[in-house]
Design a protein around this motif. Structure first.
Motif, PDB file in Angstrom:
ATOM      1  N   GLY A 129      32.320  89.771  -0.620  1.00 51.60           N
ATOM      2  CA  GLY A 129      30.991  89.198  -0.868  1.00 51.60           C
ATOM      3  C   GLY A 129      31.009  87.930  -1.699  1.00 51.60           C
ATOM      4  N   HIS A 130      31.904  87.835  -2.661  1.00 48.20           N
ATOM      5  CA  HIS A 130      31.922  86.648  -3.514  1.00 48.20           C
ATOM      6  C   HIS A 130      32.771  85.511  -2.926  1.00 48.20           C
ATOM      7  CE1 HIS A 130      35.724  88.472  -4.888  1.00 48.20           C
ATOM      8  NE2 HIS A 130      36.072  87.235  -5.136  1.00 48.20           N
ATOM      9  N   TYR A 131      33.557  85.787  -1.915  1.00 49.63           N
ATOM     10  CA  TYR A 131      34.473  84.773  -1.384  1.00 49.63           C
ATOM     11  C   TYR A 131      33.742  83.530  -0.847  1.00 49.63           C
ATOM     12  CZ  TYR A 131      38.480  82.625   0.823  1.00 49.63           C
ATOM     13  OH  TYR A 131      39.468  81.738   1.177  1.00 49.63           O
ATOM     14  N   PRO A 132      32.678  83.672  -0.053  1.00 49.72           N
ATOM     15  CA  PRO A 132      31.976  82.456   0.404  1.00 49.72           C
ATOM     16  C   PRO A 132      31.405  81.632  -0.753  1.00 49.72           C
ATOM     17  CG  PRO A 132      31.304  84.350   1.711  1.00 49.72           C
ATOM     18  CD  PRO A 132      32.129  84.877   0.579  1.00 49.72           C
ATOM     19  N   VAL A 169      34.237  79.556  -2.106  1.00 55.87           N
ATOM     20  CA  VAL A 169      34.554  78.418  -1.231  1.00 55.87           C
ATOM     21  C   VAL A 169      33.547  77.290  -1.444  1.00 55.87           C
ATOM     22  CG1 VAL A 169      34.671  77.669   1.190  1.00 55.87           C
ATOM     23  CG2 VAL A 169      35.739  79.834   0.492  1.00 55.87           C
ATOM     24  N   VAL A 170      32.262  77.630  -1.472  1.00 52.23           N
ATOM     25  CA  VAL A 170      31.219  76.614  -1.674  1.00 52.23           C
ATOM     26  C   VAL A 170      31.364  75.963  -3.050  1.00 52.23           C
ATOM     27  CG1 VAL A 170      28.724  76.281  -1.960  1.00 52.23           C
ATOM     28  CG2 VAL A 170      29.592  77.609  -0.029  1.00 52.23           C
ATOM     29  N   LEU A 171      31.596  76.770  -4.076  1.00 54.74           N
ATOM     30  CA  LEU A 171      31.720  76.234  -5.435  1.00 54.74           C
ATOM     31  C   LEU A 171      32.895  75.267  -5.538  1.00 54.74           C
ATOM     32  CD1 LEU A 171      30.824  76.198  -8.395  1.00 54.74           C
ATOM     33  CD2 LEU A 171      32.334  78.161  -8.777  1.00 54.74           C
ATOM     34  N   HIS A 172      34.048  75.650  -5.019  1.00 55.28           N
ATOM     35  CA  HIS A 172      35.227  74.793  -5.149  1.00 55.28           C
ATOM     36  C   HIS A 172      35.145  73.542  -4.280  1.00 55.28           C
ATOM     37  CE1 HIS A 172      37.924  77.122  -7.821  1.00 55.28           C
ATOM     38  NE2 HIS A 172      37.028  78.047  -7.546  1.00 55.28           N
ATOM     39  N   THR A 173      34.523  73.653  -3.117  1.00 58.99           N
ATOM     40  CA  THR A 173      34.315  72.467  -2.277  1.00 58.99           C
ATOM     41  C   THR A 173      33.298  71.541  -2.930  1.00 58.99           C
ATOM     42  OG1 THR A 173      34.802  73.786  -0.312  1.00 58.99           O
ATOM     43  CG2 THR A 173      33.665  71.677   0.032  1.00 58.99           C
ATOM     44  N   GLY A 174      32.206  72.120  -3.403  1.00 61.20           N
ATOM     45  CA  GLY A 174      31.173  71.337  -4.083  1.00 61.20           C
ATOM     46  C   GLY A 174      31.705  70.629  -5.315  1.00 61.20           C
ATOM     47  N   ALA A 204      31.889  68.619 -14.746  1.00 58.77           N
ATOM     48  CA  ALA A 204      32.746  69.496 -15.552  1.00 58.77           C
ATOM     49  C   ALA A 204      31.940  70.642 -16.159  1.00 58.77           C
ATOM     50  CB  ALA A 204      33.448  68.699 -16.646  1.00 58.77           C
ATOM     51  N   VAL A 205      30.765  70.341 -16.709  1.00 58.96           N
ATOM     52  CA  VAL A 205      29.943  71.371 -17.350  1.00 58.96           C
ATOM     53  C   VAL A 205      29.373  72.337 -16.323  1.00 58.96           C
ATOM     54  CG1 VAL A 205      27.792  71.771 -18.633  1.00 58.96           C
ATOM     55  CG2 VAL A 205      29.389  69.997 -19.393  1.00 58.96           C
ATOM     56  N   VAL A 206      28.781  71.810 -15.252  1.00 55.74           N
ATOM     57  CA  VAL A 206      28.158  72.675 -14.243  1.00 55.74           C
ATOM     58  C   VAL A 206      29.208  73.558 -13.576  1.00 55.74           C
ATOM     59  CG1 VAL A 206      26.933  72.693 -12.017  1.00 55.74           C
ATOM     60  CG2 VAL A 206      26.181  71.162 -13.851  1.00 55.74           C
ATOM     61  N   PHE A 207      30.351  72.983 -13.199  1.00 53.63           N
ATOM     62  CA  PHE A 207      31.399  73.787 -12.568  1.00 53.63           C
ATOM     63  C   PHE A 207      31.907  74.847 -13.529  1.00 53.63           C
ATOM     64  CE2 PHE A 207      35.819  74.847 -11.705  1.00 53.63           C
ATOM     65  CZ  PHE A 207      35.709  75.317 -10.402  1.00 53.63           C
ATOM     66  N   VAL A 218      30.793  82.431 -14.250  1.00 50.48           N
ATOM     67  CA  VAL A 218      30.047  83.526 -13.619  1.00 50.48           C
ATOM     68  C   VAL A 218      30.858  84.103 -12.461  1.00 50.48           C
ATOM     69  CG1 VAL A 218      27.950  84.112 -12.323  1.00 50.48           C
ATOM     70  CG2 VAL A 218      27.804  82.620 -14.337  1.00 50.48           C
ATOM     71  N   LEU A 219      31.382  83.228 -11.613  1.00 54.50           N
ATOM     72  CA  LEU A 219      32.183  83.671 -10.471  1.00 54.50           C
ATOM     73  C   LEU A 219      33.424  84.439 -10.926  1.00 54.50           C
ATOM     74  CD1 LEU A 219      32.828  83.693  -7.428  1.00 54.50           C
ATOM     75  CD2 LEU A 219      33.982  81.497  -7.776  1.00 54.50           C
ATOM     76  N   LEU A 220      34.122  83.915 -11.923  1.00 58.98           N
ATOM     77  CA  LEU A 220      35.336  84.584 -12.393  1.00 58.98           C
ATOM     78  C   LEU A 220      35.043  85.940 -13.025  1.00 58.98           C
ATOM     79  CD1 LEU A 220      37.581  81.728 -13.839  1.00 58.98           C
ATOM     80  CD2 LEU A 220      37.890  83.037 -11.730  1.00 58.98           C
ATOM     81  N   SER A 221      33.871  86.092 -13.625  1.00 57.24           N
ATOM     82  CA  SER A 221      33.543  87.409 -14.192  1.00 57.24           C
ATOM     83  C   SER A 221      33.461  88.454 -13.082  1.00 57.24           C
ATOM     84  CB  SER A 221      32.254  87.345 -15.007  1.00 57.24           C
ATOM     85  OG  SER A 221      31.127  87.193 -14.168  1.00 57.24           O
ATOM     86  N   VAL A 222      32.991  88.047 -11.920  1.00 57.66           N
ATOM     87  CA  VAL A 222      32.945  88.951 -10.762  1.00 57.66           C
ATOM     88  C   VAL A 222      34.343  89.106 -10.180  1.00 57.66           C
ATOM     89  CG1 VAL A 222      32.055  89.225  -8.405  1.00 57.66           C
ATOM     90  CG2 VAL A 222      30.548  88.388 -10.229  1.00 57.66           C
ATOM     91  N   ARG A 223      35.000  87.987  -9.936  1.00 54.80           N
ATOM     92  CA  ARG A 223      36.309  87.986  -9.272  1.00 54.80           C
ATOM     93  C   ARG A 223      37.344  88.796 -10.056  1.00 54.80           C
ATOM     94  NH1 ARG A 223      38.759  85.864  -4.427  1.00 54.80           N
ATOM     95  NH2 ARG A 223      40.932  85.550  -4.898  1.00 54.80           N
ATOM     96  N   ILE A 224      37.401  88.625 -11.353  1.00 59.00           N
ATOM     97  CA  ILE A 224      38.396  89.332 -12.159  1.00 59.00           C
ATOM     98  C   ILE A 224      38.116  90.833 -12.164  1.00 59.00           C
ATOM     99  CG2 ILE A 224      39.231  89.663 -14.531  1.00 59.00           C
ATOM    100  CD1 ILE A 224      39.123  86.559 -14.792  1.00 59.00           C
TER     101      ILE A 224
END
Length: 181
Positions: A43-46, A49-54, A146-149, A155-161
């Motif tokens: 569920g978090h993978y897309p 992808v969007v976050l890292h591309t953005g 830098a700040v927004v990412f 937030v993403l890493l809290s889920v991913r980890i």
């Protein structure tokens, strides 16, 4: 070559590096699945992808729109951190070998990897991501990116980890010595 042009080339090179990662990841994910691997956290993978591309696009847009006057000391120190983050990332990839991919896939029966950077940290690749998330845009003073990412990535890493830790908890205890994965 101007600083902005050099920064654009740097970001494009990092983008090409990401494509290389995806090639390795796809091959390794296929190996894992062929060896009974189970994927979790789809569920978090897309979002990832969007976050890292953005991230790559946003810092270029910010740099080209704002066109800041970047102190050389800042640019060079941030570039050194970017290079260190890339070295750490590829150390993680090399250490995990066929088990490394961008998804969360665990092959039952294989013990966790405890060598390389994993001797020191449970998630060293995410240290590389966090450092790069600050340092790469700051090479050209794209501080908004830098700040927004950094906030979105936290937030993403809290889920991913959490997903990774739960998946890794299903593996057998680590064994002493090298493990041929």
């Amino acid at each position: 070559m101007t600083g902005l042009t050099a920064f654009t080339v740097l970001v494009l090179l990092v983008g090409l590096e990401r494509v290389a990662e995806l090639v390795v990841s796809k091959r390794n994910a296929a190996w894992s699945m062929a060896h009974g691997g189970r994927e979790t956290g789809r569920g978090h993978y897309p979002v990832m992808v969007v976050l890292h591309t953005g991230f790559l696009v946003a810092m270029l847009v910010e740099a080209w729109v704002v066109r800041p006057d970047v102190p050389a000391a800042l640019a060079w120190s941030m570039l050194a951190l970017v290079v260190a983050a890339q070295a750490l990332r590829w150390w993680c990839i090399a250490t995990l070998g066929r088990r490394w991919n961008t998804r969360v896939i665990v092959v039952p029966g294989l013990p966790p990897v405890t060598g390389g950077p994993y001797r020191f940290l449970p998630h060293p690749n995410y240290v590389a991501v966090v450092v790069e998330g600050v340092a790469l845009p700051m090479v050209h003073l794209a501080w908004i990116t830098a700040v927004v990412f950094t906030v979105a990535n936290a937030v993403l890493l809290s889920v991913r980890i959490r997903v990774e830790d739960a998946a890794l908890a299903t593996l057998p205890a680590p064994v002493a010595g090298p493990v041929d994965a």
